[in-house]
Design a protein around this motif. Sequence first.
Motif, mmCIF file in Angstrom:
data_model
loop_
_atom_site.group_PDB
_atom_site.id
_atom_site.type_symbol
_atom_site.label_atom_id
_atom_site.label_comp_id
_atom_site.label_asym_id
_atom_site.label_seq_id
_atom_site.Cartn_x
_atom_site.Cartn_y
_atom_site.Cartn_z
ATOM 1 N N ALA A 28 3.290 -3.397 -10.112
ATOM 2 C CA ALA A 28 3.403 -4.026 -8.793
ATOM 3 C C ALA A 28 4.843 -4.500 -8.606
ATOM 4 N N ILE A 29 5.198 -4.794 -7.356
ATOM 5 C CA ILE A 29 6.500 -5.402 -7.066
ATOM 6 C C ILE A 29 6.272 -6.744 -6.397
ATOM 7 N N GLY A 30 7.256 -7.624 -6.532
ATOM 8 C CA GLY A 30 7.098 -8.952 -5.943
ATOM 9 C C GLY A 30 8.399 -9.502 -5.401
ATOM 10 N N LYS A 31 8.259 -10.448 -4.500
ATOM 11 C CA LYS A 31 9.422 -11.151 -3.962
ATOM 12 C C LYS A 31 8.968 -12.524 -3.504
ATOM 13 N N ALA A 48 3.805 -10.587 9.470
ATOM 14 C CA ALA A 48 3.569 -9.615 8.393
ATOM 15 C C ALA A 48 2.098 -9.216 8.332
ATOM 16 N N ALA A 49 1.217 -10.162 8.599
ATOM 17 C CA ALA A 49 -0.221 -9.860 8.557
ATOM 18 C C ALA A 49 -0.585 -8.815 9.606
ATOM 19 N N LEU A 50 0.016 -8.919 10.794
ATOM 20 C CA LEU A 50 -0.286 -7.954 11.865
ATOM 21 C C LEU A 50 0.197 -6.555 11.481
ATOM 22 N N VAL A 51 1.387 -6.493 10.871
ATOM 23 C CA VAL A 51 1.924 -5.201 10.426
ATOM 24 C C VAL A 51 1.053 -4.640 9.302
ATOM 25 N N ALA A 52 0.677 -5.495 8.357
ATOM 26 C CA ALA A 52 -0.146 -5.059 7.217
ATOM 27 C C ALA A 52 -1.486 -4.506 7.695
ATOM 28 N N GLU A 53 -2.070 -5.190 8.650
ATOM 29 C CA GLU A 53 -3.373 -4.742 9.163
ATOM 30 C C GLU A 53 -3.232 -3.384 9.861
ATOM 31 N N LYS A 54 -2.142 -3.239 10.604
ATOM 32 C CA LYS A 54 -1.892 -1.965 11.292
ATOM 33 C C LYS A 54 -1.700 -0.840 10.272
ATOM 34 N N MET A 55 -1.044 -1.174 9.154
ATOM 35 C CA MET A 55 -0.805 -0.178 8.095
ATOM 36 C C MET A 55 -2.047 0.032 7.231
ATOM 37 N N ASP A 56 -3.030 -0.844 7.383
ATOM 38 C CA ASP A 56 -4.193 -0.864 6.479
ATOM 39 C C ASP A 56 -3.720 -0.962 5.026
ATOM 40 N N HIS A 57 -2.743 -1.838 4.838
ATOM 41 C CA HIS A 57 -2.213 -2.061 3.491
ATOM 42 C C HIS A 57 -1.871 -3.545 3.392
ATOM 43 N N HIS A 58 -2.499 -4.243 2.477
ATOM 44 C CA HIS A 58 -2.487 -5.700 2.531
ATOM 45 C C HIS A 58 -1.821 -6.341 1.314
ATOM 46 N N SER A 73 0.902 -4.040 -4.410
ATOM 47 C CA SER A 73 0.405 -2.977 -5.275
ATOM 48 C C SER A 73 -0.678 -2.248 -4.487
ATOM 49 N N THR A 74 -0.877 -0.988 -4.797
ATOM 50 C CA THR A 74 -1.900 -0.230 -4.082
ATOM 51 C C THR A 74 -3.172 -0.221 -4.923
ATOM 52 N N HIS A 75 -4.130 -1.010 -4.520
ATOM 53 C CA HIS A 75 -5.337 -1.208 -5.329
ATOM 54 C C HIS A 75 -6.104 0.102 -5.510
ATOM 55 N N ASP A 76 -6.172 0.895 -4.443
ATOM 56 C CA ASP A 76 -6.905 2.167 -4.509
ATOM 57 C C ASP A 76 -6.299 3.122 -5.548
ATOM 58 N N ALA A 77 -4.968 3.000 -5.761
ATOM 59 C CA ALA A 77 -4.279 3.906 -6.688
ATOM 60 C C ALA A 77 -4.057 3.250 -8.055
ATOM 61 N N GLY A 78 -4.335 1.956 -8.148
ATOM 62 C CA GLY A 78 -4.142 1.243 -9.408
ATOM 63 C C GLY A 78 -2.679 1.046 -9.763
ATOM 64 N N GLY A 79 -1.818 0.968 -8.753
ATOM 65 C CA GLY A 79 -0.403 0.750 -9.049
ATOM 66 C C GLY A 79 0.479 0.918 -7.825
ATOM 67 N N LEU A 80 1.767 1.037 -8.093
ATOM 68 C CA LEU A 80 2.770 1.063 -7.031
ATOM 69 C C LEU A 80 2.868 2.442 -6.375
ATOM 70 N N THR A 81 2.815 2.451 -5.036
ATOM 71 C CA THR A 81 2.956 3.707 -4.285
ATOM 72 C C THR A 81 3.968 3.511 -3.143
#
Length: 96
Positions: A28-31, A48-58, A73-81
Motif C-alpha cells: 500500500a502507499i500512504g501520505k 476526496a470522498a466524492l472523487v473516490a465514490e465516482k472512481m469506485d475506489h475508496h 491499496s486495492t483490496h480486490d487485487a490484494g495490493g497496489l494498482t
Amino acid sequence: MAERLSAEARKQALGGIPGWTEVSGRDAIGKTFVFKDFNEAFGFMTRAALVAEKMDHHPEWRNVYKTVEVVLSTHDAGGLTARDIELAKAMNAIAG
Ligand SMILES: C[C@H](O)[C@H](O)[C@H]1CNC2=NC(N)=NC(=O)C2=N1
C-alpha cells in the motif's frame, strides 16, 4: 480486475506523486496531509470522498483535527494498482 504494480512500475509512479511513500508491512502507499485547521481537513475529505465514490475506489483514512492520514491499496487485487496511483494524484490535486 486491476493488476498489482511491479516493483519498477510502483517506483516510477511514486516519483510522480509527491509525499506518497510505501507503507511498511503491506502492499500500500500512504501520505499524511496537514492542513491549516479542521475545516480545511474536512473540506479535503469531502471533496476526496466524492472523487473516490465516482472512481469506485475508496481510501482508508483517519482524521485527527487538521491532519488526514491516508492509505491506498486495492483490496480486490490484494495490493497496489494503478487505481491507487490515480486516486493519490487526485488527492494531491484536491489538497493543492
Ligand atoms: C464492488 C466495488 O466495486 C468494489 O468493492 C470496490 C469498491 N472500492 C474499493 N476501494 C479500494 N480501495 N479497493 C477496492 O478493491 C475497492 N473495490
